[in-house]
Design a protein around this motif. Structure first.
Motif, PDB file in Angstrom:
ATOM      1  N   ASP A   1       6.676   6.949   2.817  1.00 37.22           N
ATOM      2  CA  ASP A   1       6.191   7.576   4.047  1.00 37.22           C
ATOM      3  C   ASP A   1       4.685   7.853   3.999  1.00 37.22           C
ATOM      4  OD1 ASP A   1       5.974   9.816   2.392  1.00 37.22           O
ATOM      5  OD2 ASP A   1       7.575  10.933   3.372  1.00 37.22           O
ATOM      6  N   THR A   2       4.046   7.475   2.885  1.00 38.67           N
ATOM      7  CA  THR A   2       2.608   7.677   2.722  1.00 38.67           C
ATOM      8  C   THR A   2       2.005   6.388   2.165  1.00 38.67           C
ATOM      9  OG1 THR A   2       3.073   9.984   2.181  1.00 38.67           O
ATOM     10  CG2 THR A   2       0.855   9.191   1.711  1.00 38.67           C
ATOM     11  N   PHE A   3       0.842   6.018   2.686  1.00 40.15           N
ATOM     12  CA  PHE A   3       0.250   4.730   2.344  1.00 40.15           C
ATOM     13  C   PHE A   3      -1.238   4.864   2.031  1.00 40.15           C
ATOM     14  CE2 PHE A   3       3.937   4.053   4.893  1.00 40.15           C
ATOM     15  CZ  PHE A   3       4.558   2.967   4.301  1.00 40.15           C
ATOM     16  N   PHE A   4      -1.710   3.987   1.131  1.00 43.01           N
ATOM     17  CA  PHE A   4      -3.134   3.875   0.851  1.00 43.01           C
ATOM     18  C   PHE A   4      -3.754   3.111   2.014  1.00 43.01           C
ATOM     19  CE2 PHE A   4      -6.934   2.296  -1.350  1.00 43.01           C
ATOM     20  CZ  PHE A   4      -7.327   3.450  -2.009  1.00 43.01           C
ATOM     21  N   PRO A   5      -4.953   3.497   2.459  1.00 42.32           N
ATOM     22  CA  PRO A   5      -5.538   2.806   3.619  1.00 42.32           C
ATOM     23  C   PRO A   5      -5.924   1.358   3.303  1.00 42.32           C
ATOM     24  CG  PRO A   5      -7.110   4.345   2.674  1.00 42.32           C
ATOM     25  CD  PRO A   5      -5.804   4.555   1.950  1.00 42.32           C
ATOM     26  N   GLU A   6      -5.820   0.531   4.317  1.00 45.59           N
ATOM     27  CA  GLU A   6      -6.299  -0.847   4.192  1.00 45.59           C
ATOM     28  C   GLU A   6      -7.811  -0.800   4.022  1.00 45.59           C
ATOM     29  OE1 GLU A   6      -4.679  -3.795   4.278  1.00 45.59           O
ATOM     30  OE2 GLU A   6      -2.703  -2.900   4.579  1.00 45.59           O
ATOM     31  N   PHE A   7      -8.345  -1.686   3.182  1.00 47.04           N
ATOM     32  CA  PHE A   7      -9.788  -1.784   3.065  1.00 47.04           C
ATOM     33  C   PHE A   7     -10.176  -3.255   3.080  1.00 47.04           C
ATOM     34  CE2 PHE A   7      -8.093  -1.338  -1.217  1.00 47.04           C
ATOM     35  CZ  PHE A   7      -8.766  -2.280  -1.977  1.00 47.04           C
TER      36      PHE A   7
ATOM     37  N   ASN B   1       0.794  -1.231   0.000  1.00 46.61           N
ATOM     38  CA  ASN B   1       0.000   0.000   0.000  1.00 46.61           C
ATOM     39  C   ASN B   1       0.825   1.280   0.000  1.00 46.61           C
ATOM     40  OD1 ASN B   1      -2.498  -1.230  -0.268  1.00 46.61           O
ATOM     41  ND2 ASN B   1      -2.690  -1.520   1.945  1.00 46.61           N
ATOM     42  N   GLU B   2       2.096   1.185  -0.377  1.00 45.08           N
ATOM     43  CA  GLU B   2       2.934   2.368  -0.440  1.00 45.08           C
ATOM     44  C   GLU B   2       2.429   3.300  -1.542  1.00 45.08           C
ATOM     45  OE1 GLU B   2       3.894  -0.820  -1.058  1.00 45.08           O
ATOM     46  OE2 GLU B   2       5.937  -1.168  -0.383  1.00 45.08           O
ATOM     47  N   LEU B   3       2.341   4.587  -1.211  1.00 47.60           N
ATOM     48  CA  LEU B   3       1.936   5.595  -2.199  1.00 47.60           C
ATOM     49  C   LEU B   3       3.096   6.474  -2.636  1.00 47.60           C
ATOM     50  CD1 LEU B   3      -1.385   6.898  -0.597  1.00 47.60           C
ATOM     51  CD2 LEU B   3      -1.170   5.619  -2.732  1.00 47.60           C
ATOM     52  N   GLY B   4       3.910   6.899  -1.690  1.00 46.31           N
ATOM     53  CA  GLY B   4       4.967   7.823  -2.064  1.00 46.31           C
ATOM     54  C   GLY B   4       5.869   8.176  -0.915  1.00 46.31           C
ATOM     55  N   LYS B   5       6.778   9.091  -1.213  1.00 40.37           N
ATOM     56  CA  LYS B   5       7.707   9.621  -0.218  1.00 40.37           C
ATOM     57  C   LYS B   5       7.865  11.106  -0.495  1.00 40.37           C
ATOM     58  CE  LYS B   5      12.393   9.240   1.619  1.00 40.37           C
ATOM     59  NZ  LYS B   5      11.983   9.462   2.989  1.00 40.37           N
ATOM     60  N   ASP B   6       7.797  11.905   0.563  1.00 34.22           N
ATOM     61  CA  ASP B   6       7.941  13.357   0.439  1.00 34.22           C
ATOM     62  C   ASP B   6       6.976  13.931  -0.594  1.00 34.22           C
ATOM     63  OD1 ASP B   6       9.989  13.256   2.348  1.00 34.22           O
ATOM     64  OD2 ASP B   6      11.515  12.945   0.800  1.00 34.22           O
ATOM     65  N   SER B   7       5.758  13.405  -0.616  1.00 31.02           N
ATOM     66  CA  SER B   7       4.671  13.863  -1.501  1.00 31.02           C
ATOM     67  C   SER B   7       4.845  13.499  -2.970  1.00 31.02           C
ATOM     68  CB  SER B   7       4.464  15.372  -1.359  1.00 31.02           C
ATOM     69  OG  SER B   7       4.121  15.700  -0.036  1.00 31.02           O
TER      70      SER B   7
END
Length: 161
Positions: free
Chosen positions: A124-130, A12-18
């Motif tokens: 450092d940013t993640f998509f929420p678990e669903f 679920n990793e989305l990104g780092k530092d935006s």
């Protein structure tokens, strides 16, 4: 129908530092195709990663900063306000970041998720678990790794049960 659209790694990793952790040109094309002519709802940090507003979309920025103002965008202070402004759009899109996705999960009807087949330890940013009990995948389209794409990925379309 409220749709969340995201690209996330296996964990679920989305990104780092935006910023995203990958460059997937075909996913960018799909994002453009799906979101053009719609409202796109995002947090301030996500908006500030764009060099300029994306063409042919209404940008709605959610921020706690009451003094924040951006030309070419509508600034609001809650997801509820953003959804009220986009009420005449048959399919507004929630496009991130992580905190906005967490808020959007309870109101979304659909998730357009690009699952990037890799793990990214520096995220450092993640998509929420669903919950798979609440959501079902209705389509999956695989895209192999190639000269333009360092990672294989799968387009997954999820709908609320």
């Amino acid at each position: 129908m409220i749709t969340m659209i995201a690209a996330a790694g296996e964990n679920n990793e989305l990104g780092k530092d935006s910023y995203l952790l990958w460059h997937l040109p075909d996913d960018f094309k799909r994002f453009k195709q799906l979101t053009t002519s719609h409202h796109i709802i995002m947090g301030r940090k996500t908006f500030e990663t764009f060099p300029k507003p994306l063409p042919n979309r209404t940008h709605i920025i959610i921020t706690r900063n009451k003094d924040y103002n951006k030309k070419g965008a509508v600034v609001v202070h809650s997801l509820e306000e953003a959804l009220q402004i986009s009420k005449d759009d048959l399919q507004p899109f929630i496009i991130g970041g992580g905190e906005i996705y967490k808020m959007g999960l309870s109101v979304a009807d659909k998730i357009e998720l690009t699952r990037v087949h890799g793990t990214f330890n520096d995220a450092d940013t993640f998509f929420p678990e669903f919950s798979k009990e609440d959501w079902q995948v209705i389509t999956e389209v695989e895209h192999e790794k190639d000269e333009k794409h360092k990672y294989a990925f799968t387009y997954e379309t999820w709908v609320r049960k």
